[in-house]
Design a protein around this motif. Structure first.
Motif, PDB file in Angstrom:
ATOM      1  N   UNK A 131       0.816  -1.224   0.000  1.00 48.47           N
ATOM      2  CA  UNK A 131       0.000   0.000   0.000  1.00 48.47           C
ATOM      3  C   UNK A 131       0.847   1.271   0.000  1.00 48.47           C
ATOM      4  N   UNK A 132       2.033   1.214   0.582  1.00 46.97           N
ATOM      5  CA  UNK A 132       2.903   2.397   0.549  1.00 46.97           C
ATOM      6  C   UNK A 132       3.304   2.730  -0.883  1.00 46.97           C
ATOM      7  N   UNK A 133       3.610   1.687  -1.669  1.00 51.86           N
ATOM      8  CA  UNK A 133       3.909   1.929  -3.089  1.00 51.86           C
ATOM      9  C   UNK A 133       2.727   2.599  -3.770  1.00 51.86           C
ATOM     10  N   UNK A 134       1.548   2.105  -3.495  1.00 50.95           N
ATOM     11  CA  UNK A 134       0.350   2.640  -4.148  1.00 50.95           C
ATOM     12  C   UNK A 134       0.079   4.084  -3.749  1.00 50.95           C
ATOM     13  N   UNK A 135       0.372   4.429  -2.516  1.00 47.31           N
ATOM     14  CA  UNK A 135       0.113   5.791  -2.043  1.00 47.31           C
ATOM     15  C   UNK A 135       1.177   6.786  -2.474  1.00 47.31           C
ATOM     16  N   UNK A 140       2.363   8.666 -13.108  1.00 45.33           N
ATOM     17  CA  UNK A 140       3.147   8.306 -14.291  1.00 45.33           C
ATOM     18  C   UNK A 140       4.164   7.192 -14.026  1.00 45.33           C
ATOM     19  N   UNK A 141       4.387   6.854 -12.771  1.00 48.67           N
ATOM     20  CA  UNK A 141       5.343   5.783 -12.442  1.00 48.67           C
ATOM     21  C   UNK A 141       4.632   4.511 -11.989  1.00 48.67           C
ATOM     22  N   UNK A 142       3.333   4.410 -12.198  1.00 46.18           N
ATOM     23  CA  UNK A 142       2.562   3.245 -11.739  1.00 46.18           C
ATOM     24  C   UNK A 142       3.038   1.920 -12.341  1.00 46.18           C
ATOM     25  N   UNK A 149       5.374  -4.220  -6.712  1.00 47.58           N
ATOM     26  CA  UNK A 149       4.345  -4.948  -5.973  1.00 47.58           C
ATOM     27  C   UNK A 149       4.408  -6.446  -6.275  1.00 47.58           C
ATOM     28  N   UNK A 150       4.589  -6.789  -7.542  1.00 45.22           N
ATOM     29  CA  UNK A 150       4.699  -8.216  -7.901  1.00 45.22           C
ATOM     30  C   UNK A 150       5.904  -8.848  -7.210  1.00 45.22           C
ATOM     31  N   UNK A 151       6.989  -8.110  -7.145  1.00 41.90           N
ATOM     32  CA  UNK A 151       8.172  -8.620  -6.446  1.00 41.90           C
ATOM     33  C   UNK A 151       7.889  -8.809  -4.961  1.00 41.90           C
TER      34      UNK A 151
END
Length: 189
Positions: A131-135, A140-142, A149-151
């Motif tokens: 969730x930190x990655x998502x927030x 543009x870097x999604x 996230x997959x990793x």
């Protein structure tokens, strides 16, 4: 007197809080004189650390609240939402637990509970980082964030695999983390 650069004050403040929060975990360890020769003995030794662990978690979040208040005194244009800050503090709690869980599995990796505690620490880090990655990642870097996230899912899977291996052969359980090499394969890019 000449004014000091705000960035330097912020860096020192962050560094001192980080150092203090990390040092809290140093006292949580199975004492050298304790004879751990079985899984039951390890559980007993860990149970003896419960008061220290509770004090550690409380102290970590007290320092986290004090740090948050110190940050609130600063007026930055780049603001972080309260929910994001809380997730970061939980993430950092588990980061500071890595020395304990690493030392535990390094000393007592032949016993499943040591593997389980290390794996729980790694799973918490992986699960909180998603969730930190998502927030935190800009729109543009999604695509790059999704790879991360997959990793993390592979990382969490390797921790779960180590738990399963520990049920039959605890001394081989840490090799399950070699599965993280799969996260570097083209399917995860």
């Amino acid at each position: 007197m000449r004014p000091f650069p705000k960035a330097r004050v912020d860096a020192l403040t962050d560094g001192i809080f980080a150092f203090a929060m990390t040092l809290l975990v140093v006292d949580i360890r199975v004492p050298d004189g304790v004879d751990v020769t079985s899984t039951d003995a390890l559980w007993q030794a860990l149970a003896g650390l419960s008061a220290q662990a509770v004090a550690y978690v409380i102290s970590f979040f007290v320092l986290g609240a004090m740090w948050r208040n110190a940050v609130a005194l600063r007026h930055d244009t780049d603001a972080v939402a309260a929910r994001t800050l809380h997730l970061w503090l939980w993430f950092l709690l588990f980061v500071t637990m890595v020395p304990f869980s690493s030392a535990l599995v390094g000393r007592y990796g032949q016993f499943p509970p040591a593997v389980w505690i290390y794996a729980a620490n790694m799973i918490a880090l992986g699960a909180l980082s998603i969730p930190l990655h998502r927030m935190e990642v800009p729109q543009d870097a999604r695509p790059q964030a999704r790879r991360g996230e997959r990793r993390m899912f592979v990382f969490i899977g390797s921790a779960l695999a180590s738990v399963l291996v520990s049920l039959w052969a605890p001394h081989y359980a840490m090799y399950a983390y070699l599965l993280n090499v799969l996260g570097r394969l083209p399917a995860f890019r």
